[in-house]
Design a protein around this motif. Sequence first.
Motif, PDB file in Angstrom:
ATOM      1  N   ASP A 122       0.844  -1.326   0.169  1.00  0.00           N
ATOM      2  CA  ASP A 122       0.103  -0.047   0.027  1.00  0.00           C
ATOM      3  C   ASP A 122       0.985   1.302   0.167  1.00  0.00           C
ATOM      4  O   ASP A 122       1.737   1.543   1.094  1.00  0.00           O
ATOM      5  CB  ASP A 122      -0.910  -0.083   1.252  1.00  0.00           C
ATOM      6  N   PHE A 123       1.081   2.084  -1.226  1.00  0.00           N
ATOM      7  CA  PHE A 123       1.571   3.174  -1.109  1.00  0.00           C
ATOM      8  C   PHE A 123       1.111   4.095  -0.239  1.00  0.00           C
ATOM      9  O   PHE A 123       0.162   4.621   0.091  1.00  0.00           O
ATOM     10  CB  PHE A 123       1.412   3.931  -2.720  1.00  0.00           C
ATOM     11  N   SER A 124       2.123   4.936   0.368  1.00  0.00           N
ATOM     12  CA  SER A 124       2.107   6.064   1.404  1.00  0.00           C
ATOM     13  C   SER A 124       2.204   7.530   0.508  1.00  0.00           C
ATOM     14  O   SER A 124       1.794   8.205   1.656  1.00  0.00           O
ATOM     15  CB  SER A 124       2.817   5.745   2.919  1.00  0.00           C
ATOM     16  N   SER A 125       2.907   7.542  -0.160  1.00  0.00           N
ATOM     17  CA  SER A 125       3.409   8.851  -0.626  1.00  0.00           C
ATOM     18  C   SER A 125       3.039   9.019  -1.972  1.00  0.00           C
ATOM     19  O   SER A 125       3.105   7.985  -2.819  1.00  0.00           O
ATOM     20  CB  SER A 125       4.983   8.703  -0.575  1.00  0.00           C
ATOM     21  N   ASN A 126       2.823  10.104  -2.543  1.00  0.00           N
ATOM     22  CA  ASN A 126       2.368  10.368  -3.729  1.00  0.00           C
ATOM     23  C   ASN A 126       3.694  10.681  -4.382  1.00  0.00           C
ATOM     24  O   ASN A 126       3.869  10.313  -5.760  1.00  0.00           O
ATOM     25  CB  ASN A 126       1.548  11.721  -3.790  1.00  0.00           C
ATOM     26  N   LYS A 127       4.800  11.481  -3.889  1.00  0.00           N
ATOM     27  CA  LYS A 127       5.842  12.016  -4.160  1.00  0.00           C
ATOM     28  C   LYS A 127       6.819  10.827  -4.679  1.00  0.00           C
ATOM     29  O   LYS A 127       7.345  10.839  -5.902  1.00  0.00           O
ATOM     30  CB  LYS A 127       6.623  13.005  -3.251  1.00  0.00           C
ATOM     31  N   LYS A 128       6.975   9.857  -3.942  1.00  0.00           N
ATOM     32  CA  LYS A 128       7.793   8.789  -4.191  1.00  0.00           C
ATOM     33  C   LYS A 128       7.193   7.849  -5.030  1.00  0.00           C
ATOM     34  O   LYS A 128       7.980   6.993  -5.900  1.00  0.00           O
ATOM     35  CB  LYS A 128       8.218   8.008  -2.929  1.00  0.00           C
ATOM     36  N   THR A 129       6.121   7.789  -5.668  1.00  0.00           N
ATOM     37  CA  THR A 129       5.446   6.724  -6.267  1.00  0.00           C
ATOM     38  C   THR A 129       4.521   7.293  -7.455  1.00  0.00           C
ATOM     39  O   THR A 129       3.813   6.624  -8.353  1.00  0.00           O
ATOM     40  CB  THR A 129       4.436   6.153  -5.647  1.00  0.00           C
ATOM     41  N   GLY A 130       4.801   8.605  -8.035  1.00  0.00           N
ATOM     42  CA  GLY A 130       4.153   9.311  -9.224  1.00  0.00           C
ATOM     43  C   GLY A 130       2.674   9.437  -8.961  1.00  0.00           C
ATOM     44  O   GLY A 130       2.221   9.375  -9.853  1.00  0.00           O
ATOM     45  N   GLY A 131       2.292   9.690  -7.851  1.00  0.00           N
ATOM     46  CA  GLY A 131       0.772  10.110  -7.397  1.00  0.00           C
ATOM     47  C   GLY A 131      -0.027   8.729  -7.127  1.00  0.00           C
ATOM     48  O   GLY A 131      -1.194   8.828  -7.167  1.00  0.00           O
ATOM     49  N   TRP A 132       0.708   7.663  -6.721  1.00  0.00           N
ATOM     50  CA  TRP A 132      -0.244   6.610  -6.498  1.00  0.00           C
ATOM     51  C   TRP A 132      -0.489   6.253  -4.959  1.00  0.00           C
ATOM     52  O   TRP A 132      -0.770   5.260  -4.430  1.00  0.00           O
ATOM     53  CB  TRP A 132       0.696   5.318  -6.964  1.00  0.00           C
ATOM     54  N   GLY A 133      -0.123   7.165  -4.085  1.00  0.00           N
ATOM     55  CA  GLY A 133      -0.418   7.193  -2.650  1.00  0.00           C
ATOM     56  C   GLY A 133      -1.748   6.908  -2.539  1.00  0.00           C
ATOM     57  O   GLY A 133      -2.613   7.283  -2.960  1.00  0.00           O
ATOM     58  N   GLY A 134      -2.024   6.210  -1.587  1.00  0.00           N
ATOM     59  CA  GLY A 134      -3.414   5.779  -1.175  1.00  0.00           C
ATOM     60  C   GLY A 134      -3.850   4.565  -2.030  1.00  0.00           C
ATOM     61  O   GLY A 134      -4.908   4.013  -1.843  1.00  0.00           O
ATOM     62  N   ARG A 135      -3.262   4.053  -3.100  1.00  0.00           N
ATOM     63  CA  ARG A 135      -3.522   3.029  -3.767  1.00  0.00           C
ATOM     64  C   ARG A 135      -2.635   1.771  -3.498  1.00  0.00           C
ATOM     65  O   ARG A 135      -1.343   2.260  -2.920  1.00  0.00           O
ATOM     66  CB  ARG A 135      -3.493   3.151  -5.426  1.00  0.00           C
ATOM     67  N   ASN A 136      -2.441   0.597  -4.319  1.00  0.00           N
ATOM     68  CA  ASN A 136      -1.462  -0.357  -4.115  1.00  0.00           C
ATOM     69  C   ASN A 136      -0.507  -0.598  -5.170  1.00  0.00           C
ATOM     70  O   ASN A 136      -0.867  -0.199  -6.326  1.00  0.00           O
ATOM     71  CB  ASN A 136      -2.141  -1.540  -3.056  1.00  0.00           C
ATOM     72  N   SER A 137       0.115  -1.521  -4.795  1.00  0.00           N
ATOM     73  CA  SER A 137       1.106  -2.106  -6.112  1.00  0.00           C
ATOM     74  C   SER A 137       0.383  -2.730  -7.183  1.00  0.00           C
ATOM     75  O   SER A 137       0.931  -2.807  -8.345  1.00  0.00           O
ATOM     76  CB  SER A 137       2.246  -2.983  -5.369  1.00  0.00           C
ATOM     77  N   ASP A 138      -0.605  -3.504  -6.833  1.00  0.00           N
ATOM     78  CA  ASP A 138      -1.325  -4.250  -7.898  1.00  0.00           C
ATOM     79  C   ASP A 138      -2.271  -3.710  -8.540  1.00  0.00           C
ATOM     80  O   ASP A 138      -2.151  -3.851  -9.955  1.00  0.00           O
ATOM     81  CB  ASP A 138      -2.059  -5.403  -7.293  1.00  0.00           C
ATOM     82  N   GLN A 139      -2.558  -2.477  -8.045  1.00  0.00           N
ATOM     83  CA  GLN A 139      -3.332  -1.625  -8.998  1.00  0.00           C
ATOM     84  C   GLN A 139      -2.391  -0.738  -9.914  1.00  0.00           C
ATOM     85  O   GLN A 139      -2.641  -0.662 -11.195  1.00  0.00           O
ATOM     86  CB  GLN A 139      -3.788  -0.438  -8.253  1.00  0.00           C
ATOM     87  N   TRP A 140      -0.995  -0.364  -9.416  1.00  0.00           N
ATOM     88  CA  TRP A 140      -0.118   0.063 -10.101  1.00  0.00           C
ATOM     89  C   TRP A 140       0.264  -0.849 -11.476  1.00  0.00           C
ATOM     90  O   TRP A 140       0.359  -0.394 -12.713  1.00  0.00           O
ATOM     91  CB  TRP A 140       1.118   0.370  -9.461  1.00  0.00           C
ATOM     92  N   LEU A 141       0.527  -2.048 -10.888  1.00  0.00           N
ATOM     93  CA  LEU A 141       0.749  -3.329 -12.255  1.00  0.00           C
ATOM     94  C   LEU A 141      -0.240  -3.413 -13.029  1.00  0.00           C
ATOM     95  O   LEU A 141       0.019  -3.405 -14.329  1.00  0.00           O
ATOM     96  CB  LEU A 141       1.115  -4.335 -11.244  1.00  0.00           C
ATOM     97  N   ALA A 142      -1.568  -3.389 -12.502  1.00  0.00           N
ATOM     98  CA  ALA A 142      -2.349  -3.518 -13.753  1.00  0.00           C
ATOM     99  C   ALA A 142      -2.848  -2.263 -14.623  1.00  0.00           C
ATOM    100  O   ALA A 142      -2.923  -2.502 -15.842  1.00  0.00           O
ATOM    101  CB  ALA A 142      -4.027  -3.706 -12.861  1.00  0.00           C
ATOM    102  N   HIS A 143      -2.688  -1.322 -14.061  1.00  0.00           N
ATOM    103  CA  HIS A 143      -2.646  -0.059 -14.800  1.00  0.00           C
ATOM    104  C   HIS A 143      -1.616   0.001 -16.094  1.00  0.00           C
ATOM    105  O   HIS A 143      -1.759   0.231 -16.994  1.00  0.00           O
ATOM    106  CB  HIS A 143      -2.416   1.199 -14.121  1.00  0.00           C
TER     107      HIS A 143
END
Length: 285
Positions: A122-143
């Motif tokens: 579960d991402f905690s930071s927007n800055k370190k993740t390119g705006g994915w804070g509050g979402r998770n790694s599987d959502q990132w991968l699916a996208h």
Amino acid sequence: KEDGCLIKTAYHIDLKPNQDLLFIPIGDIQYGTDECDVERLKRLVTWCIKKEKAGYLVRLCGLGDYTDLSSPSEKVKLKGTHETTQKSIDELAMLYLGQLLSILEPLKGRFLTLLTGHHVHDFSSNKKTGGWGGRNSDQWLAHHLGCDYAGDGHTLFRLQFPHDTHLTVGAWHGQGGGQTPGWRVNMRIRQSDIYPAADIVIQGHDNAKLAYPRSGVDFDRGFIKRLSVGSGSFQRAYLDGDTQAGYAEKWGLVPTDLGVTIITVSVEKRDGKWVETGRYPAMPF
């Protein structure tokens, strides 16, 4: 959609006459661990591309645990860490995800959906993740793979073929740790009771690579075949010459055959009626 809710989706599969669909459930990659068999995963990707060039149609669905971050117990511990620590872990998660995506990217557009397993960050930071804070790694991968995200529960989806034929698939990451072959098969048969009309039932988690056929008679459809599937794994066990034992070795778990279960499906005309046929597992990996 809330996490844990059943997702139902239909996917149109434009299968041509005399063409085979290679339907591949994949999960329990555990990327980022010493046990992850990265070369085996790369071989699978290369094999899929070669099969498409030979005329096959390839489609995949994800069963969870694509990277090793983070388990449910680790998430509890992370809640008490400093914000800077959480950001550092976000960076590590992004590093692993980027490396995994570089391997899977040739299959972009061929994934239908991704389920979440026990290991998801579960991402905690927007800055370190390119705006994915509050979402998770599987959502990132699916996208980034261009597919749906089906959450952390069950998904029920339909493979819709030409001539009004279809197969219904029920999938779930799974749970439990039974070590006998009977337990692994029975767990999937028990799962099939959740969606009794599903033609293919898939479960991951225990690293089992299997396909158990179940036949029956339906009033409308006549003779039917159902397939209970274990999606396999890329998590090696009992590494030769390594004095630092991995998860499976420390817990004395039974090693399993690595790789994926590949299900072949075609549509053909029999006695004047179009039917889907196949569902025969092939396990080259």
